[in-house]
Motif scaffolding. Structure first.
Motif, mmCIF file in Angstrom:
data_model
loop_
_atom_site.group_PDB
_atom_site.id
_atom_site.type_symbol
_atom_site.label_atom_id
_atom_site.label_comp_id
_atom_site.label_asym_id
_atom_site.label_seq_id
_atom_site.Cartn_x
_atom_site.Cartn_y
_atom_site.Cartn_z
ATOM 1 N N ASN A 92 43.429 38.674 27.505
ATOM 2 C CA ASN A 92 44.910 38.749 26.695
ATOM 3 C C ASN A 92 44.810 40.576 26.500
ATOM 4 O O ASN A 92 45.039 40.909 25.056
ATOM 5 N N THR A 93 44.454 41.236 27.256
ATOM 6 C CA THR A 93 43.983 42.318 27.232
ATOM 7 C C THR A 93 44.626 42.311 29.306
ATOM 8 O O THR A 93 44.224 42.692 29.900
ATOM 9 N N ALA A 94 45.197 43.662 28.306
ATOM 10 C CA ALA A 94 45.733 44.327 30.084
ATOM 11 C C ALA A 94 44.485 45.314 30.872
ATOM 12 O O ALA A 94 43.327 45.669 30.489
ATOM 13 N N HIS A 95 45.152 45.420 31.946
ATOM 14 C CA HIS A 95 44.209 46.554 32.941
ATOM 15 C C HIS A 95 41.924 45.167 32.819
ATOM 16 O O HIS A 95 41.883 46.193 33.017
ATOM 17 N N GLN A 96 42.750 44.543 32.753
ATOM 18 C CA GLN A 96 41.127 43.411 33.429
ATOM 19 C C GLN A 96 41.405 42.640 34.539
ATOM 20 O O GLN A 96 40.673 42.688 35.667
ATOM 21 N N TRP A 97 42.403 42.030 35.390
ATOM 22 C CA TRP A 97 42.622 41.297 36.351
ATOM 23 C C TRP A 97 43.676 42.022 37.240
ATOM 24 O O TRP A 97 44.421 43.226 36.864
ATOM 25 N N ARG A 98 42.791 41.881 38.394
ATOM 26 C CA ARG A 98 43.787 42.585 39.779
ATOM 27 C C ARG A 98 44.659 41.520 41.297
ATOM 28 O O ARG A 98 43.778 40.512 41.115
ATOM 29 N N THR A 99 45.509 41.913 41.984
ATOM 30 C CA THR A 99 45.328 41.394 42.997
ATOM 31 C C THR A 99 44.139 42.162 43.882
ATOM 32 O O THR A 99 44.738 43.011 44.339
ATOM 33 N N LEU A 100 43.607 41.094 45.447
ATOM 34 C CA LEU A 100 43.701 41.717 46.001
ATOM 35 C C LEU A 100 44.193 42.193 47.506
ATOM 36 O O LEU A 100 45.191 41.856 47.385
ATOM 37 N N GLU A 101 43.251 43.179 47.258
ATOM 38 C CA GLU A 101 44.176 44.020 48.896
ATOM 39 C C GLU A 101 43.917 43.069 50.404
ATOM 40 O O GLU A 101 42.612 42.087 50.583
ATOM 41 N N ARG A 102 44.771 43.823 51.420
ATOM 42 C CA ARG A 102 44.126 42.852 52.624
ATOM 43 C C ARG A 102 42.570 43.487 53.444
ATOM 44 O O ARG A 102 42.454 41.959 53.396
ATOM 45 N N ASN A 103 42.908 44.358 53.326
ATOM 46 C CA ASN A 103 40.964 44.720 53.780
ATOM 47 C C ASN A 103 40.064 43.470 53.414
ATOM 48 O O ASN A 103 39.144 43.133 53.864
ATOM 49 N N GLU A 104 40.429 43.351 51.706
ATOM 50 C CA GLU A 104 39.292 42.369 51.044
ATOM 51 C C GLU A 104 39.643 41.458 50.762
ATOM 52 O O GLU A 104 38.198 40.084 50.810
ATOM 53 N N TRP A 105 40.310 40.273 51.237
ATOM 54 C CA TRP A 105 41.235 38.898 51.614
ATOM 55 C C TRP A 105 39.816 38.256 53.119
ATOM 56 O O TRP A 105 40.159 38.209 52.962
ATOM 57 N N ASN A 106 40.346 39.986 53.946
ATOM 58 C CA ASN A 106 40.175 39.798 55.388
ATOM 59 C C ASN A 106 39.102 39.703 55.292
ATOM 60 O O ASN A 106 38.135 39.114 56.447
ATOM 61 N N TYR A 107 38.130 40.592 54.132
ATOM 62 C CA TYR A 107 36.662 40.013 54.734
ATOM 63 C C TYR A 107 35.809 39.335 54.194
ATOM 64 O O TYR A 107 35.441 38.358 54.924
ATOM 65 N N LEU A 108 36.113 38.666 53.122
ATOM 66 C CA LEU A 108 36.142 37.693 52.244
ATOM 67 C C LEU A 108 36.716 36.257 53.089
ATOM 68 O O LEU A 108 35.353 34.891 53.465
ATOM 69 N N PHE A 109 37.929 36.137 54.343
ATOM 70 C CA PHE A 109 37.709 35.237 54.978
ATOM 71 C C PHE A 109 36.889 35.024 56.211
ATOM 72 O O PHE A 109 37.400 33.832 56.975
ATOM 73 N N HIS A 110 36.810 36.231 56.440
ATOM 74 C CA HIS A 110 36.485 36.351 58.006
ATOM 75 C C HIS A 110 34.972 36.957 58.310
ATOM 76 O O HIS A 110 34.439 36.507 59.526
ATOM 77 N N SER A 111 34.436 37.433 57.667
ATOM 78 C CA SER A 111 33.546 38.041 57.594
ATOM 79 C C SER A 111 32.148 38.292 56.827
ATOM 80 O O SER A 111 30.710 38.752 57.481
ATOM 81 N N ARG A 112 32.763 37.673 55.872
ATOM 82 C CA ARG A 112 31.292 37.622 55.236
ATOM 83 C C ARG A 112 30.179 35.915 55.153
ATOM 84 O O ARG A 112 30.558 35.791 56.545
ATOM 85 N N ILE A 113 28.960 36.326 55.325
ATOM 86 C CA ILE A 113 28.064 35.061 55.688
ATOM 87 C C ILE A 113 28.582 34.149 56.199
ATOM 88 O O ILE A 113 29.387 33.259 54.784
ATOM 89 N N ASN A 114 28.263 33.724 56.562
ATOM 90 C CA ASN A 114 28.814 32.101 56.594
ATOM 91 C C ASN A 114 30.039 31.691 56.543
ATOM 92 O O ASN A 114 30.809 30.600 56.642
#
Length: 546
Positions: free
Chosen positions: A392-414
């Motif tokens: 219930n406070t602003a400036h805590q959450w955000r939306t992932l950037e394209r390169n961040e999702w790309n890393y999560l989905f394709h480049s992290r371990i396994n």
């Protein structure tokens, strides 16, 4: 192999072979006698009771001979010595090269250091060793050194420990054998992070030792150790400037962390337990407990109660006075007045919404300044607004950037085995597993990958009770919540689109996209989909850990 006192226990290898696999036209009679090298503590003293180590009946080694190779299984004969009998193949004639455990030996003779190391009640399994000679008497030597982490903190149980260095810690290695001493030479397919996981959470209310084997190297500034607790907490320790951690072959290096030196960051309000890496630096995020929702009549933002909750066709009621909830938004419609005439979360204009405004950049080309970051981060739905059940406070959450999702989905371990289509309580979508994944007991096995059948989400099907266990272990679910064009929602439970904070032109942005039109594809469509900003898509915020 059993290393006493320090509990370096090696259980039977996961490779299971039958004696029939060794049957040929003639009976294989070759057996091997094997001993093992001692491992010294970091104070130079032998670390094991009476200076000995022990094999365990059932241990398996792989032996490469001049004319073949075979897997051999141990029968313990005496302290520190075992006889190995063939259970698969045939090593044939000398000279011999042998690898323990058998599962670490590649067919080409190289040795593989695993991404995941497993402990049983705090004792390390599969500590890699190597032997070479011209007779059937094999003297195994340690290939790695050992990092011992001595931990103590009341009320905490450890599930895994992750180490990241400045060299590859996993992958394939050539073994250089000189003067009776083996040396590892990296040859490829590795990562700079390795992880030790516990078969069951281990309490550190009293001091407990954990072990992880590493290649020989002096790790200096930037080496990172992450310790994960059973309640979703994570403690990160980074080697500071001027310090180093020296790993030597066949030696144990100790790090001691107690009480105040162990601080665990716990999940925040509205955050799931799972931790997901988003870049090569190892930065991690937690996802919100559900998709972002908004009520125009009260101007309240919240997260869905469950990951599989979707508003669906009720998004057709979108308006500035609607007292219900919506969960499909135009890109950058956080309510922040940025000069765009259509910046409110209930905007539906599909003709003019992208003509004016910060969010889509100049008409003459791409401009990263107009992503939902930096000076324009207030246009990010989750960043700009206080989330009722997310702190219930602003400036805590955000939306992932394209390169961040790309890393999560394709480049992290396994990464390739950490996602798959799924069905939770009748809702289709994509299940994504966290970095540190231990599958819950008594829950159907997770099957990674897509489905070759149109509109089939059944590859991984879980009921509410099973999903609670999956979620408690850190699993993420992105529901196929459909999309909205103007005031018309479509294809609910068939497609999923999730906005990213990166734009690609003066009128559009990137989104994670999945659904019936991508099932059976390589998975590349799950990142980088370019879409006009007036489409109504889902938003799934994240909370930064670092």
């Amino acid at each position: 192999m059993k290393k006493t006192l320090l509990f370096f226990l090696s259980l039977t290898s996961l490779l299971a072979f039958t004696m029939s696999s060794c049957q040929k036209e003639t009976v294989v009679t070759t057996t091997f006698e094997a001993t093992m090298e001692e491992c010294e503590d970091d104070d130079g003293k032998v670390a094991f009771t009476n200076g000995t180590m022990q094999w365990v009946t059932g241990d398996q080694i792989k032996v490469f001979g001049a004319t073949g190779s075979g897997v051999y299984q141990a029968t313990v004969q005496s302290t520190g010595r075992a006889t190995f009998h063939c259970v698969e193949g045939d090593a044939g004639e000398a000279p011999y090269r042998a690898v323990y455990p058998a599962s670490a030996a590649n067919d080409d003779g190289t040795v593989e250091l695993p991404v995941v190391q497993v402990t049983e009640d705090g004792s390390l399994t599969g500590f890699p060793m190597y032997a070479q000679g011209s007779s059937t008497n094999l003297n195994f030597k340690n290939l790695c050194g050992v990092l011992r982490m001595r931990l103590q903190k009341s009320g905490v149980s450890i599930t895994s420990i992750e180490v990241t260095g400045d060299i590859e810690l996993t992958g394939d290695y050539n073994v250089i054998y000189s003067s009776g001493v083996p040396t590892l030479e990296y040859s490829g397919h590795g990562t700079k992070t390795t992880m030790m996981t516990c078969n069951t959470p281990q309490s550190i209310a009293n001091q407990k030792d954990f072990y992880i084997f590493l290649p020989v190297h002096t790790f200096s500034e930037g080496m990172r150790i992450r310790i994960y607790s059973s309640d979703g907490g994570v403690c990160t320790k980074i080697v500071s400037a001027g310090n180093s951690v020296r790993i030597q072959r066949a030696k144990i290096t100790t790090i001691t962390l107690r009480d105040n030196s162990l601080t665990f960051a716990l999940p925040g309000d509205g955050a799931l337990k799972g931790l997901f890496s988003i870049n090569e630096n190892g930065d991690q995020v937690r996802f919100s407990q559900g998709n972002l929702q908004y009520c125009a009549s009260t101007n309240i933002w919240r997260f869905a109660e469950h990951q599989y909750d979707i508003i669906g066709y009720n998004n057709n009621n979108i308006s500035s006075t609607y007292s219900g909830w919506i969960d499909l938004f135009g890109w950058g419609t956080s309510g922040w007045d940025n000069g765009n005439h259509f910046y409110m979360p209930y905007c539906t204009d599909v003709v003019n919404q992208c003509e004016v405004g910060y969010g889509y950049g100049p008409t003459d080309g791409y401009n990263y300044e107009y992503d939902l970051t930096g000076d324009y981060q207030e246009a990010d739905w989750a960043w700009h607004n206080a989330i009722q059940n997310g702190g219930n406070t602003a400036h805590q959450w955000r939306t992932l950037e394209r390169n961040e999702w790309n890393y999560l989905f394709h480049s992290r371990i396994n990464a390739s085995i950490k996602y798959g289509v799924g069905n939770i309580e009748g809702v289709g979508g994509i299940i994504v597993l966290p970095d540190n994944w231990i599958h819950p007991e008594d829950v159907p096995t997770f099957n990674p990958g897509l489905s070759p059948i149109m509109d089939d989400w059944s590859r991984n099907t879980y009921n509410a009770e099973q999903w609670i266990q999956m979620e408690s272990a850190g699993a993420l679910f992105l529901s196929a919540a459909g999309y909205r064009y103007g005031i018309h929602a479509s294809d609910v439970n068939r497609y999923g689109f999730y906005w990213l904070s990166s734009h690609y032109s003066f009128s559009g942005a990137y989104a994670v996209a999945f659904g019936s039109f991508t099932l059976g594809d390589s998975g590349e469509h799950y990142i980088g989909e370019e879409n006009d900003g007036y489409w109504g898509f889902s938003v799934r915020p994240v909370l930064d850990i670092n």
